[in-house]
Design a protein around this motif. Sequence first.
Motif, PDB file in Angstrom:
ATOM      1  N   ASP A   4      37.040  46.853 -13.736  1.00 15.81           N
ATOM      2  CA  ASP A   4      38.104  47.369 -13.187  1.00 15.81           C
ATOM      3  C   ASP A   4      39.410  46.674 -12.824  1.00 15.81           C
ATOM      4  O   ASP A   4      40.369  47.103 -13.325  1.00 15.81           O
ATOM      5  N   CYS A   5      39.206  45.286 -12.585  1.00 13.06           N
ATOM      6  CA  CYS A   5      40.569  44.463 -12.516  1.00 13.06           C
ATOM      7  C   CYS A   5      41.290  44.247 -13.763  1.00 13.06           C
ATOM      8  O   CYS A   5      42.150  44.380 -14.055  1.00 13.06           O
ATOM      9  N   CYS A   6      40.282  44.125 -15.052  1.00 13.57           N
ATOM     10  CA  CYS A   6      41.087  44.047 -16.328  1.00 13.57           C
ATOM     11  C   CYS A   6      41.531  45.388 -16.817  1.00 13.57           C
ATOM     12  O   CYS A   6      42.557  45.313 -17.473  1.00 13.57           O
ATOM     13  N   ALA A   7      40.715  46.399 -16.339  1.00 11.24           N
ATOM     14  CA  ALA A   7      41.420  47.767 -16.679  1.00 11.24           C
ATOM     15  C   ALA A   7      42.865  47.928 -15.963  1.00 11.24           C
ATOM     16  O   ALA A   7      43.835  48.556 -16.712  1.00 11.24           O
ATOM     17  N   ILE A   8      43.011  47.566 -14.899  1.00 15.86           N
ATOM     18  CA  ILE A   8      44.115  47.391 -14.234  1.00 15.86           C
ATOM     19  C   ILE A   8      45.365  46.727 -14.978  1.00 15.86           C
ATOM     20  O   ILE A   8      46.361  47.326 -14.624  1.00 15.86           O
ATOM     21  N   TYR A   9      44.725  45.525 -15.187  1.00 15.78           N
ATOM     22  CA  TYR A   9      45.672  44.565 -15.869  1.00 15.78           C
ATOM     23  C   TYR A   9      46.414  45.306 -17.091  1.00 15.78           C
ATOM     24  O   TYR A   9      47.582  45.298 -17.375  1.00 15.78           O
ATOM     25  N   ALA A  10      45.648  46.339 -18.019  1.00 11.84           N
ATOM     26  CA  ALA A  10      45.992  46.854 -19.065  1.00 11.84           C
ATOM     27  C   ALA A  10      46.813  47.887 -18.736  1.00 11.84           C
ATOM     28  O   ALA A  10      48.051  48.239 -19.189  1.00 11.84           O
ATOM     29  N   MET A  11      46.707  48.620 -17.698  1.00 10.51           N
ATOM     30  CA  MET A  11      47.319  49.732 -17.265  1.00 10.51           C
ATOM     31  C   MET A  11      48.628  49.451 -16.706  1.00 10.51           C
ATOM     32  O   MET A  11      49.928  50.139 -16.853  1.00 10.51           O
TER      33      MET A  11
ATOM     34  N   GLU B  41      52.966  38.260 -14.789  1.00 10.09           N
ATOM     35  CA  GLU B  41      53.425  38.742 -13.375  1.00 10.09           C
ATOM     36  C   GLU B  41      52.770  37.974 -12.233  1.00 10.09           C
ATOM     37  O   GLU B  41      51.655  37.350 -12.218  1.00 10.09           O
ATOM     38  N   LYS B  42      53.770  37.673 -11.076  1.00 14.24           N
ATOM     39  CA  LYS B  42      53.405  37.031  -9.970  1.00 14.24           C
ATOM     40  C   LYS B  42      52.415  37.582  -9.073  1.00 14.24           C
ATOM     41  O   LYS B  42      51.464  36.985  -8.339  1.00 14.24           O
ATOM     42  N   GLU B  43      52.251  39.036  -9.072  1.00 11.26           N
ATOM     43  CA  GLU B  43      51.685  39.780  -8.186  1.00 11.26           C
ATOM     44  C   GLU B  43      50.058  39.690  -8.361  1.00 11.26           C
ATOM     45  O   GLU B  43      49.663  39.788  -9.320  1.00 11.26           O
ATOM     46  N   ASP B  44      49.329  39.401  -7.272  1.00 11.18           N
ATOM     47  CA  ASP B  44      48.095  39.121  -7.469  1.00 11.18           C
ATOM     48  C   ASP B  44      47.218  40.336  -7.186  1.00 11.18           C
ATOM     49  O   ASP B  44      46.755  40.854  -6.162  1.00 11.18           O
ATOM     50  N   VAL B  45      46.643  40.829  -8.477  1.00  9.37           N
ATOM     51  CA  VAL B  45      46.006  42.050  -8.453  1.00  9.37           C
ATOM     52  C   VAL B  45      44.665  41.977  -7.669  1.00  9.37           C
ATOM     53  O   VAL B  45      44.153  42.916  -6.906  1.00  9.37           O
ATOM     54  N   ARG B  46      44.017  40.950  -7.802  1.00 10.32           N
ATOM     55  CA  ARG B  46      42.753  40.675  -7.334  1.00 10.32           C
ATOM     56  C   ARG B  46      42.764  40.492  -5.577  1.00 10.32           C
ATOM     57  O   ARG B  46      42.034  41.358  -5.009  1.00 10.32           O
ATOM     58  N   ALA B  47      43.860  39.941  -5.425  1.00 10.15           N
ATOM     59  CA  ALA B  47      44.003  39.487  -3.960  1.00 10.15           C
ATOM     60  C   ALA B  47      44.307  41.011  -3.063  1.00 10.15           C
ATOM     61  O   ALA B  47      43.863  41.574  -2.094  1.00 10.15           O
ATOM     62  N   ALA B  48      45.071  41.777  -3.926  1.00 11.08           N
ATOM     63  CA  ALA B  48      45.552  43.130  -3.363  1.00 11.08           C
ATOM     64  C   ALA B  48      44.339  44.287  -3.361  1.00 11.08           C
ATOM     65  O   ALA B  48      44.518  45.296  -2.326  1.00 11.08           O
ATOM     66  N   ASN B  49      43.345  43.897  -4.029  1.00 12.66           N
ATOM     67  CA  ASN B  49      42.322  44.981  -4.250  1.00 12.66           C
ATOM     68  C   ASN B  49      40.952  44.485  -3.651  1.00 12.66           C
ATOM     69  O   ASN B  49      39.912  45.175  -3.750  1.00 12.66           O
ATOM     70  N   SER B  50      40.968  43.231  -2.853  1.00  7.88           N
ATOM     71  CA  SER B  50      39.641  42.697  -2.311  1.00  7.88           C
ATOM     72  C   SER B  50      39.920  42.651  -1.075  1.00  7.88           C
ATOM     73  O   SER B  50      40.964  42.534  -0.427  1.00  7.88           O
TER      74      SER B  50
ATOM     75  N   THR C 200      36.543  38.240 -10.274  1.00  2.77           N
ATOM     76  CA  THR C 200      36.500  36.761 -10.596  1.00  2.77           C
ATOM     77  C   THR C 200      37.713  36.580 -11.735  1.00  2.77           C
ATOM     78  O   THR C 200      37.926  35.460 -12.319  1.00  2.77           O
ATOM     79  N   ALA C 201      37.962  37.736 -12.459  1.00  5.92           N
ATOM     80  CA  ALA C 201      38.719  37.787 -13.876  1.00  5.92           C
ATOM     81  C   ALA C 201      40.087  37.416 -13.395  1.00  5.92           C
ATOM     82  O   ALA C 201      40.689  38.409 -12.903  1.00  5.92           O
TER      83      ALA C 201
END
Length: 461
Positions: free
Chosen positions: A96-103, A113-122, A190-191
């Motif tokens: 799911d995390c990598c799919a968000i990166y693509a989107m 980008e500096k925004e941490d997608v993993r931290a925001a969604n965990s 963890t990706a």
Amino acid sequence: MSHITQANQGLAAAEAQNWDEAITKLSKALQSSTNPAWLLARSKALVNVKRYEEALDDANLAFHKAYERNKRDLMIDAHYRRAVAYFRLGQYANADCCAIYAMRLVKGHAALEKEDVRAANSDHDGFWKPTAADAMAEAREDPFNQTKPEGAMSAQPALVGDWRRASTLRIQALAAMKKLPADDEARQATAPLVPERKELAALKADDKDMEGTTKNDVAAQKPAIPSDAPLRLQDFQTNTAMSVSIFSKGVDKEKLQVKFLPESVHLNPLIYPNGDEKEFLLETFAEIDPSSSGYTVTPSKVELRLVKKLPGKWSRVTKESPGTKEATEKDEKLQALKDARQRAMDEADAKTKDEKPTAATTQPEASKVKTTTYSGPAYPSSSRTGPKNWDKIGADEDEEEETGPNDFFRKLFKGATPDQQRAMTKSFVESNGTSLSTDWSDVGSRTVETIAPEGVEAKKW
């Protein structure tokens, strides 16, 4: 066989879902060049033969190679391929995390980008918070997934398709994650946005038999292409431009260098029929305008648009004859006509000089007493200045020039272009001296008929 040819065959095999052949061909090509598109195609093939860890390694390396080349579309595809590999490995939060990166890349976010997608969604324990319901709600409301997108009116259809593809995978991954225990490791992402970089994986079974046939057997079945096999050309022209298609499969448009000169075009490198990469020189039949000419590259050919410096039809594309039997015979015939015309002119000139009348032979004995020159006939006239001697008209302007009947033709032929000379030769010889044309586009493709003057009958001799 060049690595470009192997790559093209591997891509075609992947398109046809011949996964083993695709892996074999692409692996060989990747040893020469780690092209991100080839890595992504091999990653897809590896997933379909259930070699998920290797597929993930290829997708991760493809992201780095695409970033180095500033290819956003390939970076999007790399994140999607990472998501697919993680999904097959059962790591649904990472998928799911990598799919968000693509989107996010599709929507124009920075690649790093500096925004941490993993931290925001965990959550505070590091477990993934989004659910399949969240992903479905986002898909319904996001402009990229609407029939008439509002916020994405300028988005390219291909990018919209990439977004929807990643969104669909998100829903599948989150639906599968819902079935896992609450403390399952697959619920932790963890990706990283930038994956760990590894060197190209040395895959097993690169030389495995394909459907029971070894590579040596396949090579033996196909006839070898000669090393000097030329590139195939195809042309179309108007009065102002010449379009030339040079058939060369797999040309790298980023690597290709094209230089337009007044009388030639240099292309380096092109892929020859035997797979070799080398320079190609096209010497044009006539001069072109380099600043107005251009080219495009397609998967199978390079298309040149040559703007002619002088309008008119070209008899062929290149300066030299293509070398075919038909072209050679045509040029030999034209040269024979030219030689025959020159001999006819020389013979006529010699005969004229031999038969030129002198004063002694053209005047009666009585007239020799009165004058020593032949003045020509004087015709009756009502002019106040008396009768005109037409033989003296123009004599004052060109007293020193020869007045033989072929002088005019020699001057005309000498000052003509090569095409005009060919037209004059062909028309004069074929018409038995009754026609003279300087338009090669008119007489080049037909036989010039003999047109005798009125009251005279043309006979073959």
